[in-house]
Design a protein around this motif. Structure first.
Motif, short mmCIF file in Angstrom:
data_model
loop_
_atom_site.label_atom_id
_atom_site.label_comp_id
_atom_site.label_asym_id
_atom_site.label_seq_id
_atom_site.Cartn_x
_atom_site.Cartn_y
_atom_site.Cartn_z
N CYS A 261 0.69 9.51 -5.39
CA CYS A 261 1.07 8.85 -4.13
C CYS A 261 0.17 9.34 -3.01
N ARG A 262 0.01 10.65 -2.96
CA ARG A 262 -0.77 11.25 -1.89
C ARG A 262 -2.22 10.75 -1.94
N ALA A 265 -2.33 7.21 -0.77
CA ALA A 265 -2.10 7.13 0.67
C ALA A 265 -3.35 7.58 1.43
N GLU A 266 -4.05 8.56 0.89
CA GLU A 266 -5.27 9.01 1.56
C GLU A 266 -6.37 7.95 1.50
N ALA A 267 -6.44 7.28 0.33
CA ALA A 267 -7.53 6.32 0.16
C ALA A 267 -7.26 4.99 0.86
N LEU A 268 -6.01 4.61 0.97
CA LEU A 268 -5.69 3.29 1.51
C LEU A 268 -4.82 3.42 2.77
N PRO A 269 -5.43 3.53 3.93
CA PRO A 269 -4.65 3.75 5.14
C PRO A 269 -3.70 2.61 5.50
N VAL A 272 1.46 0.95 2.72
CA VAL A 272 2.58 1.89 2.78
C VAL A 272 2.83 2.39 1.36
N VAL A 273 2.70 3.68 1.15
CA VAL A 273 2.91 4.24 -0.18
C VAL A 273 4.26 4.93 -0.20
N VAL A 274 5.09 4.56 -1.16
CA VAL A 274 6.42 5.13 -1.24
C VAL A 274 6.55 5.86 -2.57
N CYS A 275 7.10 7.07 -2.51
CA CYS A 275 7.22 7.88 -3.71
C CYS A 275 8.61 7.72 -4.29
N GLY A 276 8.72 7.17 -5.49
CA GLY A 276 10.02 7.01 -6.10
C GLY A 276 9.92 6.18 -7.37
N ASP A 277 11.05 6.04 -8.06
CA ASP A 277 11.08 5.28 -9.31
C ASP A 277 10.93 3.79 -9.00
N MET A 283 16.21 1.95 -3.97
CA MET A 283 14.99 2.18 -3.21
C MET A 283 14.26 0.87 -2.96
N GLU A 287 13.23 -0.76 0.69
CA GLU A 287 11.88 -1.18 1.05
C GLU A 287 11.82 -2.68 1.30
N ARG B 368 11.15 7.41 1.87
CA ARG B 368 10.42 8.09 0.79
C ARG B 368 8.94 7.74 0.81
N GLY B 369 8.50 7.23 1.92
CA GLY B 369 7.09 6.87 2.05
C GLY B 369 6.21 8.10 2.09
N ARG B 374 -4.22 11.19 9.65
CA ARG B 374 -5.67 11.10 9.60
C ARG B 374 -6.29 11.07 10.99
#
Lengths: 442, 482
Positions: A261-262, A265-269, A272-277, A283, A287, B368-369, B374
């Motif tokens: 996820c991280r 998220a770093e590569a694609l500003p 929206v990246v969400v961490c979960g199943d 969830m 969203e 949970r995002g 940056r």
């Protein structure tokens, strides 16, 4: 034509099957003996067990007489080396599968005609599907004036139980044609008597400016997606998210691995990246999956993608698309709540086929879960079809002509439409029909 | 870890300060101020003596560990501020020890707060020493922020470097001493160019050199009681340009020598310039009237001077509307870019703080995002975001505590220090700006502050200059355990 395929993975074996069904001489080089044995048992082609990068193996495969080398093993290095050997021996056409984007330009500089990345090919296919709303297939022909559309017939659809002939009478301003129906994994070229059933995968050809009619009939919307949720953080998911974000589509990506996820998220500003199943209904609801225009299930596991799609559909998502690594599943599981399926292997194979067909046949597209191909071919000066009507041609049941582009205009032909020199014919053919189609072009 | 190791290092720094005093003696020779020559040489001899005694008296530490490095930086800067006062005391230019140490601290920390009502009345050698302390301080801070603090895993410039686009090397050169030399070369070249440009204008050679020494270091000492207000519009625009240069990252300058486009690629630089433009515009609006060109020049000058923490004055902003006074105090918390000679919080940190809080707000919408903080296009690791949040917290804590203590001390003074004086004096000292508002405004001096208050402010200058942690670590008992 002798074709050498390096690597009998999903892309390689799919291509081998296609080409050998068309009657080409296919030689497959595969290093894994088990896989090699499987290809040998299933297909009518020569199989060599060995390293596709080695010159001696390639020579054993008859590289000297080959017209085309398709290097699609899972290793970039092997593919590049194989193409390199082919260049030295003067093989006219070379295709390499290369996943590292940094290498692409360098490989092209080596004289490789087509450099293909399955992930990228599939991501672009997804983009087309997402931007056209609930269709399973959308391919442009004839300089964009004609389109091949695919869609599944839903349970409540008004077309269930009607024959194509009835359907034609029902609709005014008829300028589209159902060309093929895929049912239970079998493809039949459509005729007037074909009756539509629930779950059918319908392929039709229409003028690009008249898509409204078929869309309405099949219960589709033609609004491009504005909000997309992607399930999974695979390479394909990431590439698709990037393409969507570039087009200012509000994109949410759900992945369970925090480190991944991280990285995403770093590569694609703009995503929206969400961490979960990805299959957790709570969830997905938080969203806002209910008002998502499209949900793309792109995890690495076919089961999870199937589950994710059904959860998304149950929660009210618009278009639902699943990615299947198993190309057979891609065909079988379409419909029944899943609007379209993609497979990076099929997308790659499609692009390769399109390249190989260049020449008399202008472009070709395969359809997931169907052995049919859609072709665009030009009627040459020596074509036997010139001056004949479609009915006169007595085309076999494995081939249908669904569109003609003539002098900047495009239309859907009737039985009494006369074929002229220089016409571009849009045909859908089963493998046995492809040689017939090639003859038509002269 | 023991005192012995640290004092060895501190001795070397003190001796170097002593040697640099000799250049002030040379200036005195040029102006035939022979009694000053003798006293400055004496001060230099004493300082070098102390330095060598510490250097020789304590054993060589071998490799300094990280925490020893931290502590050495804190102690060395403090020691410089003490021995640097000797030339003032020996020549009798400043007779009071408190005032002399205050003046030196404001010099080495490039703050520029002064207790000298009219610097023009000082002997030339001492005027030069006053400017030179700032220039040396600026040089020290470039090396500290670009070379030493990153080695210890802190300092904003290390983070800012990661922000530079493309695959840039982690360091400017493979060897740290080589990096330092090249940065100094840039610093020296800019100083020389500014001195030449000012000399062409209405300044004498002596004034031009002194002002360029205190511009490039964002120090702000002037040889004239009227500060930059005493010079022509041409000189003021030159100084504005060089304040902007001095407040920008020196490692960026170094890289941009070969590739000037890097300036436009730096998100921090764009933000830094934007902040100054906005501040200047607001001041223009607030001080509108009279000669428009003068209003604009004064506004741009004040905005650049305060934001780059230089502290020259052209207009007496002590006379401005309350809203502008509050804005000036606020501007003291900005500072230039990371890796510049400017003090205070710095634009890079402010940007990270803003982005991090924006991520926190977005997290309310997507519980949970995963949100990445940056700067420009590059991601800032969470550990660094946290370190910056901690730094800002400590910085504000130092500001609050300092204000409270100065308010208590100030109430014993004559006249008593009012609230705006107290607040602005602390913000200005901690941010290494120089002038404050009210009784310590741009046309005043810090003489009104009681002795204890001057020691407090001098301490805050060092705390602010060294970005708090090297001083804070000295008070951590774990450092002193074996």
């Amino acid at each position: 034509m002798r074709i050498i395929i390096v690597g009998a993975g999903a892309v390689g074996s799919y291509l081998a099957e296609r080409f050998s069904l068309e009657g080409q001489d296919v030689v497959v080089i595969e290093s894994d003996p088990e896989r090699a044995a499987r290809v040998m048992a299933e297909l009518d082609c020569m199989v060599i067990t060995g390293n596709g990068a080695s010159a001696s193996t390639l020579e054993q495969a008859g590289l000297g007489e080959a017209d085309l080398l398709v290097a699609v093993s899972s290793s970039d290095a092997v593919n590049v080396l194989a193409c390199n050997a082919a260049t030295k021996l003067g093989i006219p056409r070379k295709v390499a599968r290369v996943e590292d984007p940094e290498l692409k330009a360098e490989v092209e500089a080596l004289g490789v005609d087509l450099v293909i990345d399955p992930g990228e090919a599939a991501a672009r296919d997804l983009l087309v599907l997402v931007s056209s709303g609930r269709v399973s297939e959308l391919v442009e022909f004839g300089e964009g004036k004609l389109v091949l559309l695919g869609a599944y017939v839903d349970a409540g659809s008004s077309v269930v139980g009607t024959t194509l002939a009835e359907l034609r009478d029902k609709v005014e301003g008829w300028d589209w044609l159902v060309v093929a129906v895929v049912r239970h994994g079998e493809t039949t070229i459509a005729r007037g008597s074909t009756q539509l059933e629930m779950g059918d995968h319908v392929l039709l050809i229409t003028r690009a400016d008249r898509t409204k009619g078929p869309y309405q009939l099949l219960g589709l919307t033609d609004r491009p997606a504005e909000k997309v949720i992607i399930l999974g953080g695979t390479r394909l998911a990431r590439m698709t998210a990037e393409l969507l974000a570039e087009r200012r589509v509000a994109t949410t990506l759900i992945e369970s691995n925090p480190a991944r996820c991280r990285a995403i998220a770093e590569a694609l500003p703009d995503v929206v990246v969400v961490c979960g199943d990805p299959a957790d209904p709570k969830m997905l609801q938080s969203e806002g999956i209910g008002n998502a225009d499209a949900v793309l299930a792109l995890t690495g596991w076919d089961g999870n993608n199937l589950l994710g799609c059904h959860v998304a559909r149950a929660l009210g998502a618009g278009e639902v698309i699943a990615r299947f690594t198993n190309t057979e599943l891609a065909g079988l599981l379409g419909g029944g709540g899943i609007d379209a399926t993609v497979s990076s292997r099929l997308s790659a194979a499609n692009e390769i086929l399109r390249f190989v067909r260049r020449g008399k046949i202008h472009s070709a597209v395969t359809i997931p879960g169907s052995e049919a191909e859609a072709l665009e071919l030009e009627v040459g000066p020596r074509s036997p079809a010139i001056g004949k009507t479609l009915a006169d041609l007595k085309l076999p049941r494995t081939l249908i002509i669904g569109g003609i582009q003539r002098a900047g205009e495009a239309f859907v032909p009737h039985g009494n439409t006369e074929i002229q020199e220089g016409d571009h014919l849009i045909a859908v053919a089963l493998p046995a029909g492809i040689p017939v189609a090639e003859k038509l072009s002269g | 870890m023991s005192w012995r190791h640290l004092l060895h290092v501190v001795g070397a720094v003190v001796a170097a300060v002593g040697v640099s005093m000799l250049s002030a003696a040379v200036v005195s020779v040029v102006y035939w101020e022979w009694s000053d020559v003798a006293m400055i040489v004496l001060a230099a001899a004493v300082t070098v003596g102390i330095g060598l005694a510490l250097w020789r008296g304590f054993d060589r530490p071998g490799e300094l560990t990280t925490r020893e490095g931290f502590a050495a930086v804190g102690l060395a800067w403090t020691a410089m501020c003490l021995v640097g006062a000797l030339p003032y005391l020996f020549t009798g230019s400043i007779t009071n020890i408190t005032n002399a140490v205050f003046e030196t601290s404001a010099g080495f920390t490039t703050t520029g707060a002064s207790v000298v009502p009219d610097p023009a009345l000082l002997p030339h050698g001492i005027q030069f020493w006053r400017s030179l302390t700032q220039w040396i301080g600026g040089m020290g801070i470039i090396v500290l922020s670009v070379a030493i603090l990153p080695l210890l895993g802190m300092g904003a410039v290390q983070l800012a470097r990661a922000e530079s686009p493309g695959p840039t090397p982690d360091r400017l050169t493979p060897r740290f001493s080589e990096t330092a030399k090249r940065l100094w070369l840039i610093y020296v070249v800019f100083t020389a160019i500014e001195a030449a440009l000012l000399w062409i204008g209405d300044m004498t050679l002596f004034e031009a050199v002194n002002h360029s020494l205190t511009t490039l270091s964002t120090g702000g000492y002037s040889t004239n009681a009227g500060s930059m207000g005493a010079f022509s519009a041409y000189s003021q625009w030159i100084v504005i340009a060089f304040m902007v240069i001095a407040g920008a990252s020196f490692s960026l300058h170094y890289r941009a020598v070969r590739n000037p486009r890097l300036y436009w690629k730096s998100a921090e630089l764009r933000l830094y310039l934007a902040i100054m433009a906005i501040a200047a515009t607001l001041i223009v609006i607030g001080t509108w009237g009279g000669g428009v060109l003068d209003v604009i020049r004064d506004a741009v000058f004040t905005a650049t001077s305060i934001i780059t923490t230089t502290g020259y004055g052209t207009a007496d902003f002590g006379l401005w509307a309350p809203a502008l006074e509050i804005m000036i105090v606020g501007m003291m918390f900005i500072g230039g870019m990371a890796g510049s000679t400017a003090g205070s919080v710095k634009v890079y940190r402010l940007d990270v703080l803003y982005e991090a809080s924006r991520s926190d707000v977005r997290r309310l919408i997507h519980p949970r995002g995963v949100f990445v903080t940056r700067v420009g296009k590059s991601a800032v690791p969470d550990t660094i975001v946290e370190a910056i949040q901690t730094f800002f917290l400590l910085y504000m804590f130092a500001f609050m505590t300092g204000t409270f203590l100065l308010a208590i001390i100030g109430s014993t003074g004559d006249p008593q220090l009012d609230a705006i004086t107290t607040v602005s004096a602390v913000a200005s000292s901690l941010g290494n700006v120089g002038p404050g508002l009210g009784l310590v405004g741009p046309t005043e001096t810090y003489l009104v502050v009681p002795a204890l208050g001057k020691w407090l402010l001098a301490a805050l200058m060092i705390v602010g200059r060294l970005e708090i942690l090297p001083i804070l670590i000295l008070f951590n008992p774990e450092l002193w355990r074996r």
